[in-house]
Design a protein around this motif. Structure first.
Motif: not given
Length: 333
Positions: A110-111, A113-115, A117-118, A142, A146
């Protein structure tokens, strides 16, 4: 792996290896064992240090081995639970500890995936050569990770009784009904231990997550270290692609992801290597260090548990036979 080597190998490629880079392969080997150490330390920490270090390594090696010889979507958690019962833990307690470990892995995803995406806004994390289908598959992956992380967090941290209800409902099925009583008892133990874990201070969760984070960072670093041991490459992009690769490995349907992970390595890391002839060599070195050594060590650990199970069964049968003999002798008298 053989196919990748065949398609990329060029005669005389080994002459271009630079000896000053090759020590990186030994660093990769050390990092691989560091990953195992952090994973074993997490299991030992979650057991409140009731597991010895040797037992913790045995459990983790058996977990890794089972993950390596079963489809990636199945994983080695059932074997790890069995291994912990052989180390003296109740099934419910073992299940809770392994579930908590899986939850920590999901929190890491979960940590991650945002990394991805950004950073994907600034780097080509997912190569264009995987096409529209590949891009869509990564986005679905992804979203799935999540969602699953949310469900795991709810079941383990918020409402452990939901897991008990699911297990009790599952074992009402006709072909599972005969184990219903045993499972109901162990599900209660699982729920009780889950409540104990929930009462732990935040520092407990943070330390367990730190061990999880370090274990996964070691896993993510391995492909980059292997690539840099052969050729110079964009380090940041290689690490980000390695992170994306490791998430994609989770849905490989083959044992240990074999076949698929080699292809993903070539797709994600290959374009970063100036000499395409080195791709097969990099895949070979990476799989030996990250996979086959673990398979060998894990086979020994798993065999230890199987032998112990057989010995326990034989001892139980011998004890039962002796009791029957004593009863027969008593009846004669």
């Amino acid at each position: 792996m053989a196919v990748v080597v065949y398609l990329t190998y060029t005669p005389g490629v080994l002459e271009h290896l630079k000896p000053k880079r090759l020590p990186g392969l030994f660093i990769a080997l050390i990092v691989s064992f560091m990953r195992l150490w952090f994973s074993a330390a997490r299991i030992r920490y979650l057991s409140e240090k009731k597991l010895s270090w040797i037992a913790s390594f045995r459990v983790m090696l058996s977990w890794d081995f089972t993950s390596s010889v079963t489809p990636s979507t199945i994983g080695g958690a059932p074997m790890a639970t069995f291994a912990m019962t052989k180390e003296g833990f109740r099934l419910g307690q073992s299940s809770a500890i392994i579930l908590y470990s899986v939850l920590l892995d999901q929190l890491w995803f979960a940590l991650a995936v945002p990394i991805l995406l950004v950073t994907g806004l600034y780097y080509e994390v997912v190569p264009d050569n995987i096409g529209m289908v590949g891009q869509a598959s990564m986005l679905l992956l992804y979203a799935g990770l999540l969602s699953y992380a949310g469900l795991m967090a709810y079941g383990v941290l918020k409402n452990p009784s939901a897991i008990t209800k699911v297990l009790n409902g599952l074992f009402k099925l006709p072909f599972l009904r005969r184990w219903r009583g045993k499972i109901a008892e162990e599900a209660k133990n699982l729920e009780e231990y889950s409540h104990e874990l929930r009462k732990k201070p935040k520092s407990f969760l943070l330390k367990a997550f730190f061990l999880t984070f370090m274990s996964w960072m070691a896993r993510v670093a391995l492909p980059t270290i292997v690539v840099l041991s052969l050729l110079p490459a964009d380090v940041v992009l290689s690490v980000l692609r390695s992170l994306a690769m490791n998430l994609a490995f989770l849905i490989m349907p083959t044992p240990g992801g074999s076949g698929g992970v080699e292809g993903l390595f070539a797709i994600f890391q290959g374009p970063l290597m100036d000499r395409k002839a080195f791709i097969g060599l990099a895949v070979f070195a990476w799989r030996i260090i990250s996979y086959y050594i673990t398979v060998g060590l894990g086979m020994m650990a798993t065999t230890w548990y199987i032998n112990r199970s057989v010995i326990d069964k034989l001892q139980t049968e011998e004890a039962g036979a002796e009791i029957n003999e004593d009863i027969s002798a008593g009846n004669k008298h």
